[in-house]
Design an enzyme around this catalytic site. Structure first.
Site, PDB file in Angstrom:
ATOM      1  CG  ASP A 121     -25.142   2.998 -12.038  1.00 54.51           C
ATOM      2  OD1 ASP A 121     -25.097   1.629 -12.092  1.00 54.51           O
ATOM      3  OD2 ASP A 121     -25.142   3.588 -12.993  1.00 54.51           O
ATOM      4  CB  THR A 195     -32.954  -7.208 -14.600  1.00 54.44           C
ATOM      5  OG1 THR A 195     -31.889  -7.151 -13.458  1.00 54.44           O
ATOM      6  CG2 THR A 195     -34.078  -6.352 -13.768  1.00 54.44           C
ATOM      7  CD  GLU A 196     -30.407  -7.503 -19.858  1.00 50.20           C
ATOM      8  OE1 GLU A 196     -30.882  -6.589 -18.850  1.00 50.20           O
ATOM      9  OE2 GLU A 196     -30.838  -7.548 -20.853  1.00 50.20           O
TER      10      GLU A 196
HETATM   11  C1  LIG Z   1     -26.235  -1.601 -13.008  1.00 52.88           C
HETATM   12  S1  LIG Z   1     -27.161  -1.316 -14.567  1.00 52.88           S
HETATM   13  C2  LIG Z   1     -28.681  -2.203 -14.470  1.00 52.88           C
HETATM   14  C3  LIG Z   1     -29.399  -2.523 -15.959  1.00 52.88           C
HETATM   15  C4  LIG Z   1     -30.691  -3.250 -15.639  1.00 52.88           C
HETATM   16  N1  LIG Z   1     -31.578  -2.255 -15.214  1.00 52.88           N
HETATM   17  C5  LIG Z   1     -30.472  -4.474 -15.143  1.00 52.88           C
HETATM   18  O1  LIG Z   1     -31.006  -4.524 -13.872  1.00 52.88           O
HETATM   19  O2  LIG Z   1     -30.138  -5.541 -15.572  1.00 52.88           O
HETATM   20  C6  LIG Z   1     -27.767   0.551 -14.300  1.00 52.88           C
HETATM   21  C7  LIG Z   1     -28.054   1.085 -15.707  1.00 52.88           C
HETATM   22  O3  LIG Z   1     -28.756   2.325 -15.222  1.00 52.88           O
HETATM   23  C8  LIG Z   1     -28.262   3.375 -16.196  1.00 52.88           C
HETATM   24  N2  LIG Z   1     -28.306   4.632 -15.289  1.00 52.88           N
HETATM   25  C9  LIG Z   1     -27.488   4.931 -14.286  1.00 52.88           C
HETATM   26  N3  LIG Z   1     -27.727   6.138 -13.912  1.00 52.88           N
HETATM   27  C10 LIG Z   1     -28.662   6.591 -14.714  1.00 52.88           C
HETATM   28  C11 LIG Z   1     -29.451   7.896 -14.984  1.00 52.88           C
HETATM   29  N4  LIG Z   1     -29.256   8.861 -14.175  1.00 52.88           N
HETATM   30  N5  LIG Z   1     -30.306   8.144 -15.715  1.00 52.88           N
HETATM   31  C12 LIG Z   1     -30.500   6.985 -16.825  1.00 52.88           C
HETATM   32  N6  LIG Z   1     -29.809   5.875 -16.737  1.00 52.88           N
HETATM   33  C13 LIG Z   1     -29.045   5.644 -15.699  1.00 52.88           C
HETATM   34  C14 LIG Z   1     -26.709   2.840 -16.338  1.00 52.88           C
HETATM   35  O4  LIG Z   1     -26.236   3.441 -17.595  1.00 52.88           O
HETATM   36  C15 LIG Z   1     -26.947   1.413 -16.341  1.00 52.88           C
HETATM   37  O5  LIG Z   1     -27.198   1.021 -17.605  1.00 52.88           O
END
Ligand SMILES: C[S@@+](CC[C@H](N)C(=O)[O-])C[C@H]1O[C@@H](n2cnc3c(N)ncnc32)[C@H](O)[C@@H]1O
Length: 219
Positions: A121, A195-196
């Site tokens: 994020d 990735t997705e």
């Molecule tokens: C934008 S999505 C990307 C998901 C995957 N990595 C992809 O590229 O398709 C970011 C993911 O990171 C997780 N996330 C964000 N901050 C995090 C944290 N501090 N600890 C664990 N997970 C986190 C969110 O819940 C989300 O599922």
């Protein structure tokens, strides 16, 4: 309504995959390989924010000798990843449903060989940079839990986050390599696993930024 109903069944569905994830990861600190039944000298790779698990599942399948741990804080999201790994019967991939801010409690110094950050994020609001997973406080923890020469492999669609991250990596003593602002049209795309989110951004024509940051920590 469907979404709410699906969410209500998360605990039961997690329970059905009980051997695939750890509810008390701190008890594994310093002994992940042993607890997961892997040799003490195998490589341990950690993905932070694994989402629905496409990347960690495919990567683990391609590298059966390495142990993969995938961390994700959203239970409804990690459930999809856990069920995917279960249905594919991937023996070397396990999950932790928690936040990256607790990594220091879960991993011993020098326990991890490599960290993957995929489409973290961006936290674009000015007051939130400390939440970015490439903020210096996170990088210091990554450096601590990684072996000397351990790598953070980072991909993003977001220019601001990429520029911010390059600066943070450099200021924390990481050495940058394989830096590209258009991964899919670069020499580094050969063994890239999408990735997705990466696929979604690529479908929209957004170039993917990527770098490898190698820890400057000495042995
Ligand atoms: C934008 S999505 C990307 C998901 C995957 N990595 C992809 O590229 O398709 C970011 C993911 O990171 C997780 N996330 C964000 N901050 C995090 C944290 N501090 N600890 C664990 N997970 C986190 C969110 O819940 C989300 O599922």
């Amino acid at each position: 309504m469907t979404r709410l109903r699906a969410k209500r069944h998360i605990p039961e569905r997690m329970e059905r995959c009980a051997g695939r994830w750890f509810s008390t990861p701190a008890t594994n600190k310093g002994k992940w390989r042993e607890v997961c039944g892997f040799p003490s000298d195998c490589e341990l790779y950690l993905e932070i924010g694994c989402g629905k698990g496409k990347f960690c599942c495919e990567t683990a399948l391609n590298n059966p000798d390495a142990l993969y741990i995938a961390l994700e804080r959203e239970s409804s999201v990690i459930l999809a990843a856990i069920e995917k790994a279960e249905s594919l019967q991937i023996p070397n991939l396990f999950f932790v449903n928690s936040d990256a801010k607790y990594l220091d409690d879960y991993f011993e110094e020098g326990e991890v060989n490599r960290i993957y950050l995929n489409f973290s994020d961006p936290w674009t609001r000015k007051k939130k940079p400390k939440r970015r997973l490439t903020y210096r406080d996170f990088l210091k923890v990554y450096e601590k839990i990684m072996v000397p020469g351990g790598q953070v492999r980072f991909k993003t669609d977001n220019d601001m986050l990429f520029d911010f991250s390059l600066t943070e990596f450099k200021e924390c003593g990481f050495v940058l390599s394989e830096v590209t602002r258009d991964l899919h049209n670069s020499e580094y795309d050969g063994d890239n696993i999408r990735t997705e989110f990466e696929q979604k951004f690529a479908d929209q024509g957004i170039p993917i930024k990527r770098c490898v940051a190698t820890s400057g920590k000495s042995a």
